[in-house]
Design a protein around this motif. Structure first.
Motif, PDB file in Angstrom:
ATOM      1  N   ILE A 156       0.791  -1.172   0.070  1.00  0.00           N
ATOM      2  CA  ILE A 156       0.039   0.130   0.180  1.00  0.00           C
ATOM      3  C   ILE A 156       0.778   1.216  -0.066  1.00  0.00           C
ATOM      4  CG2 ILE A 156      -0.426  -0.171   2.505  1.00  0.00           C
ATOM      5  CD1 ILE A 156      -3.165   1.137   1.965  1.00  0.00           C
ATOM      6  N   LEU A 157       0.497   2.180  -0.879  1.00  0.00           N
ATOM      7  CA  LEU A 157       1.336   3.424  -1.008  1.00  0.00           C
ATOM      8  C   LEU A 157       0.187   4.491  -0.492  1.00  0.00           C
ATOM      9  CD1 LEU A 157       3.462   5.108  -1.842  1.00  0.00           C
ATOM     10  CD2 LEU A 157       2.560   5.170  -4.009  1.00  0.00           C
ATOM     11  N   ASP A 158       0.614   5.155   0.225  1.00  0.00           N
ATOM     12  CA  ASP A 158      -0.320   6.325   0.648  1.00  0.00           C
ATOM     13  C   ASP A 158       0.291   7.551  -0.061  1.00  0.00           C
ATOM     14  OD1 ASP A 158      -1.488   8.293   2.233  1.00  0.00           O
ATOM     15  OD2 ASP A 158      -0.485   8.091   3.987  1.00  0.00           O
ATOM     16  N   LEU A 172       2.582   2.690  12.602  1.00  0.00           N
ATOM     17  CA  LEU A 172       3.944   2.937  12.555  1.00  0.00           C
ATOM     18  C   LEU A 172       4.354   4.362  12.489  1.00  0.00           C
ATOM     19  CD1 LEU A 172       4.681   0.618   9.295  1.00  0.00           C
ATOM     20  CD2 LEU A 172       5.473   0.040  11.730  1.00  0.00           C
ATOM     21  N   GLY A 173       3.483   5.282  13.320  1.00  0.00           N
ATOM     22  CA  GLY A 173       3.749   6.713  13.397  1.00  0.00           C
ATOM     23  C   GLY A 173       5.295   7.009  14.131  1.00  0.00           C
ATOM     24  N   GLY A 174       5.817   7.733  13.266  1.00  0.00           N
ATOM     25  CA  GLY A 174       7.350   8.153  13.987  1.00  0.00           C
ATOM     26  C   GLY A 174       8.272   7.422  13.813  1.00  0.00           C
ATOM     27  N   GLN A 175       8.027   6.495  12.870  1.00  0.00           N
ATOM     28  CA  GLN A 175       9.179   5.565  12.375  1.00  0.00           C
ATOM     29  C   GLN A 175       9.665   5.942  10.965  1.00  0.00           C
ATOM     30  OE1 GLN A 175       8.867   1.556  13.284  1.00  0.00           O
ATOM     31  NE2 GLN A 175       7.314   1.693  14.691  1.00  0.00           N
ATOM     32  N   ASN A 176      10.895   5.479  10.599  1.00  0.00           N
ATOM     33  CA  ASN A 176      11.475   5.884   9.542  1.00  0.00           C
ATOM     34  C   ASN A 176      11.820   4.557   8.637  1.00  0.00           C
ATOM     35  OD1 ASN A 176      11.938   8.720   9.921  1.00  0.00           O
ATOM     36  ND2 ASN A 176      13.537   8.250  11.389  1.00  0.00           N
ATOM     37  N   PRO A 177      11.684   4.751   7.321  1.00  0.00           N
ATOM     38  CA  PRO A 177      11.889   3.541   6.246  1.00  0.00           C
ATOM     39  C   PRO A 177      13.374   3.482   6.322  1.00  0.00           C
ATOM     40  CG  PRO A 177      10.894   5.305   5.082  1.00  0.00           C
ATOM     41  CD  PRO A 177      10.999   5.885   6.730  1.00  0.00           C
ATOM     42  N   LYS A 178      14.083   2.334   6.066  1.00  0.00           N
ATOM     43  CA  LYS A 178      15.629   2.110   5.892  1.00  0.00           C
ATOM     44  C   LYS A 178      15.920   2.410   4.496  1.00  0.00           C
ATOM     45  CE  LYS A 178      16.626  -1.803   9.141  1.00  0.00           C
ATOM     46  NZ  LYS A 178      15.760  -2.989   8.876  1.00  0.00           N
ATOM     47  N   GLN A 179      17.107   3.114   4.408  1.00  0.00           N
ATOM     48  CA  GLN A 179      17.735   3.264   3.002  1.00  0.00           C
ATOM     49  C   GLN A 179      18.197   1.647   2.559  1.00  0.00           C
ATOM     50  OE1 GLN A 179      19.064   6.684   2.814  1.00  0.00           O
ATOM     51  NE2 GLN A 179      19.063   6.295   0.691  1.00  0.00           N
ATOM     52  N   ALA A 180      18.002   1.801   1.193  1.00  0.00           N
ATOM     53  CA  ALA A 180      18.148   0.343   0.747  1.00  0.00           C
ATOM     54  C   ALA A 180      19.608   0.185   0.412  1.00  0.00           C
ATOM     55  CB  ALA A 180      17.260   0.197  -0.656  1.00  0.00           C
ATOM     56  N   PRO A 188      10.602  -0.430   1.686  1.00  0.00           N
ATOM     57  CA  PRO A 188       9.183  -0.302   2.240  1.00  0.00           C
ATOM     58  C   PRO A 188       9.137  -0.734   3.528  1.00  0.00           C
ATOM     59  CG  PRO A 188       9.249  -2.283   0.822  1.00  0.00           C
ATOM     60  CD  PRO A 188      10.579  -1.720   0.683  1.00  0.00           C
ATOM     61  N   MET A 189       8.405  -0.272   4.373  1.00  0.00           N
ATOM     62  CA  MET A 189       7.936  -0.717   5.697  1.00  0.00           C
ATOM     63  C   MET A 189       6.968  -1.702   5.729  1.00  0.00           C
ATOM     64  SD  MET A 189       9.398   1.805   7.657  1.00  0.00           S
ATOM     65  CE  MET A 189       8.784   2.268   9.201  1.00  0.00           C
ATOM     66  N   GLN A 190       7.039  -2.565   7.028  1.00  0.00           N
ATOM     67  CA  GLN A 190       6.335  -3.588   7.095  1.00  0.00           C
ATOM     68  C   GLN A 190       5.197  -3.606   7.932  1.00  0.00           C
ATOM     69  OE1 GLN A 190       6.814  -6.691   4.977  1.00  0.00           O
ATOM     70  NE2 GLN A 190       8.477  -5.683   3.972  1.00  0.00           N
ATOM     71  N   ALA A 191       3.856  -3.947   7.627  1.00  0.00           N
ATOM     72  CA  ALA A 191       2.744  -3.861   8.685  1.00  0.00           C
ATOM     73  C   ALA A 191       1.976  -5.050   8.362  1.00  0.00           C
ATOM     74  CB  ALA A 191       2.245  -2.528   8.828  1.00  0.00           C
ATOM     75  N   TYR A 192       1.457  -5.782   9.287  1.00  0.00           N
ATOM     76  CA  TYR A 192       0.365  -6.739   8.980  1.00  0.00           C
ATOM     77  C   TYR A 192       0.459  -7.463   7.677  1.00  0.00           C
ATOM     78  CZ  TYR A 192      -1.816  -4.170  12.768  1.00  0.00           C
ATOM     79  OH  TYR A 192      -1.862  -3.311  13.977  1.00  0.00           O
ATOM     80  N   PHE A 201       5.982   9.106   6.164  1.00  0.00           N
ATOM     81  CA  PHE A 201       7.197   8.803   7.060  1.00  0.00           C
ATOM     82  C   PHE A 201       8.369   9.828   7.067  1.00  0.00           C
ATOM     83  CE2 PHE A 201       5.855   4.296   5.948  1.00  0.00           C
ATOM     84  CZ  PHE A 201       5.420   4.040   7.233  1.00  0.00           C
ATOM     85  N   LEU A 202       8.077  10.647   6.154  1.00  0.00           N
ATOM     86  CA  LEU A 202       8.991  11.765   5.993  1.00  0.00           C
ATOM     87  C   LEU A 202       8.722  12.955   6.914  1.00  0.00           C
ATOM     88  CD1 LEU A 202      10.159  10.639   2.915  1.00  0.00           C
ATOM     89  CD2 LEU A 202      11.639  12.056   4.048  1.00  0.00           C
ATOM     90  N   VAL A 203       7.236  13.275   6.706  1.00  0.00           N
ATOM     91  CA  VAL A 203       6.714  14.624   7.406  1.00  0.00           C
ATOM     92  C   VAL A 203       5.558  13.901   8.156  1.00  0.00           C
ATOM     93  CG1 VAL A 203       7.643  16.207   5.901  1.00  0.00           C
ATOM     94  CG2 VAL A 203       5.513  15.113   5.271  1.00  0.00           C
ATOM     95  N   GLU A 204       5.272  14.719   9.261  1.00  0.00           N
ATOM     96  CA  GLU A 204       4.152  14.366  10.218  1.00  0.00           C
ATOM     97  C   GLU A 204       2.856  14.465   9.501  1.00  0.00           C
ATOM     98  OE1 GLU A 204       4.839  12.703  13.035  1.00  0.00           O
ATOM     99  OE2 GLU A 204       7.110  12.964  12.302  1.00  0.00           O
ATOM    100  N   GLU A 205       1.580  13.871  10.088  1.00  0.00           N
ATOM    101  CA  GLU A 205       0.545  14.109   9.290  1.00  0.00           C
ATOM    102  C   GLU A 205       0.160  15.445   9.634  1.00  0.00           C
ATOM    103  OE1 GLU A 205      -3.728  11.898   9.838  1.00  0.00           O
ATOM    104  OE2 GLU A 205      -2.069  11.308  11.208  1.00  0.00           O
ATOM    105  N   ASP A 206       0.256  16.026  10.617  1.00  0.00           N
ATOM    106  CA  ASP A 206      -0.409  17.486  10.694  1.00  0.00           C
ATOM    107  C   ASP A 206       0.822  18.409  10.447  1.00  0.00           C
ATOM    108  OD1 ASP A 206       1.213  16.865  12.899  1.00  0.00           O
ATOM    109  OD2 ASP A 206      -0.346  17.251  14.312  1.00  0.00           O
TER     110      ASP A 206
END
Ligand code: ADP
Length: 387
Positions: A156-158, A172-180, A188-192, A201-206
């Motif tokens: 999923i891409l937001d 996964l709020g506040g976490q950062n993806p790893k550099q490949a 990509p991050m992993q969830a469920y 992941f780069l800028v906060e929602e608000d």
């Protein structure tokens, strides 16, 4: 010298990077956009001439590299943006992403069929809505989980750049993806069991952000191209709400297998949904159907059903405008609570009737994709080799 991670410090470091003329630096040439800094994450874009993105990739990489050296930087995302060429049609801003692609009216030049080339991904499905607040993101994450539950490898891409909520929706709020390992891409991050990526992941929602059209597009295409997506059967894209230039350009640049439109039952929302439908039709993206969200309300204490918004509008509308009705999801406290808690209902309560409803919708949407593929095969003339 400015200390720590500040805009001034970023600009100071960027003065070390030579511009396209190989003489002046990118800051004094006025090529650097507004710099967004949030929790150690830095985001900005560099303007380049249309068509120069590929050859200027080393400049982009150099800019990323110098900013990474600043103390306190956790991640850096730099994109190349090319403003629309004068005189070109008005379907949104041109862009260049990560040095390798540009979108102009009609698609992404340099890519087969004018689209980004994403060979790892079997089908990209856009989840769209005519306006905000109808539950598009909630539907997108639960639909992605439903595809996975139905046996498809799913990501999923937001792309909801104006209000990225996916990190929160999957906890996964506040976490950062790893550099490949290639040093250029993000993992990509992993969830469920899903592969997940979001500008959030780069800028906060608000975080207050002033996105310029080209920046939006380049961030999106970069998240598609410069993320090491695994082999996926399906990638669900949570689109920005509405039917403006950003949506139209994205629909043109990304090879979408289809789009689903989320709508609430109110007529007004349906008028907006119709706009969404027309937009996709305009760029020849098949609309897989409409999902009616917040369709009806089951009282948590007495179990009685109320059609508070006048239920059934989307089903009727779908018939009228000759598209499919994919299913309905009730207005349900549990859906809201699980979303807000980062525990989407399809993953955390798979036996609930709501999770089942999402899985049925995913099945119906996938059936449309397969039917479209069959139709496309029939349209392709067979070449018979004579021996
Ligand atoms: P959008 O992406 O269209 O702006 P969201 O998915 O963020 O909308 O949903 C807006 C709000 O409505 C959120 O608080 C979400 O939890 C809630 N919501 C969405 N769908 C439902 C539903 N079917 N039942 C109850 N609450 C819902």
């Amino acid at each position: 010298m400015a200390d720590g991670l500040t805009k001034e410090r970023v600009l100071e470091m960027l003065q070390k990077v030579k511009g396209p003329d190989q003489t002046n630096d990118i800051v004094s040439l006025g090529l650097v956009s507004e710099i967004v800094i949030n929790n150690g994450k830095v985001y900005f874009s560099i303007s380049v001439e249309p068509g120069k993105a590929r050859e200027l990739e080393p400049m982009r990489a150099a800019a990323e590299e110098v900013v990474k050296r600043i103390d306190g930087v956790k991640s850096v995302m730099v994109t190349l943006t090319a403003d629309r060429e004068p005189g070109s049609a008005s379907n949104g801003a041109g862009q260049a992403s990560g040095g390798s692609c540009q979108t102009k009216p009609g698609g992404a030049p340099g890519m087969p069929g004018g689209k980004l080339d994403l060979p790892n991904i079997g089908a990209i499905i856009a989840v769209a809505s005519g306006k905000g607040g109808v539950g598009k993101s909630t539907t997108a994450i639960n639909l992605a989980l439903a595809f996975k539950a139905n046996g498809l490898k799913t990501g999923i891409l937001d792309a909801d750049i104006y209000g990225p909520s996916l990190p929160r929706l999957v906890g996964l709020g506040g976490q950062n993806p790893k550099q490949a390992p290639d040093g250029q891409s993000l993992e990509p991050m992993q969830a469920y069991g899903l592969e997940v990526m979001s500008i959030g992941f780069l800028v906060e929602e608000d975080a207050p952000m002033i996105w310029r059209g080209p920046m939006v597009m380049s961030a999106l295409t970069q998240m598609l191209q410069y993320v090491t997506w695994g082999e996926l059967d399906v990638l669900v894209v949570d689109m920005p709400p509405g039917t403006g230039d950003a949506q139209l350009t994205l629909s043109q640049a990304v090879p979408l297998a289809g789009a689903v439109i989320v709508s609430t039952p109110q007529d007004l929302a349906l008028i907006d949904a119709r706009k969404g439908l027309n937009m996709f039709r305009q760029v020849q993206v098949p609309v897989l159907g409409i999902i009616e969200n917040m369709s009806y309300f089951i009282c948590p204490s007495c179990g009685e059903r109320s059609d508070i918004f006048g239920h059934g509008g989307a089903r009727e509308e779908a018939q009228k405008i000759d598209t499919n009705f994919l299913g309905e999801i009730p207005l349900e406290m549990k859906i809201r609570e699980t979303s807000d808690a980062g525990k989407p209902i399809v993953a955390t309560d798979p036996d609930s009737p709501h999770a089942r409803a999402y899985r049925d919708i995913a099945k119906a949407a996938w059936a449309q994709i397969e039917a479209n593929r069959e139709r496309a095969k029939l349209r392709t003339p067979k070449i018979v080799m004579e021996s």
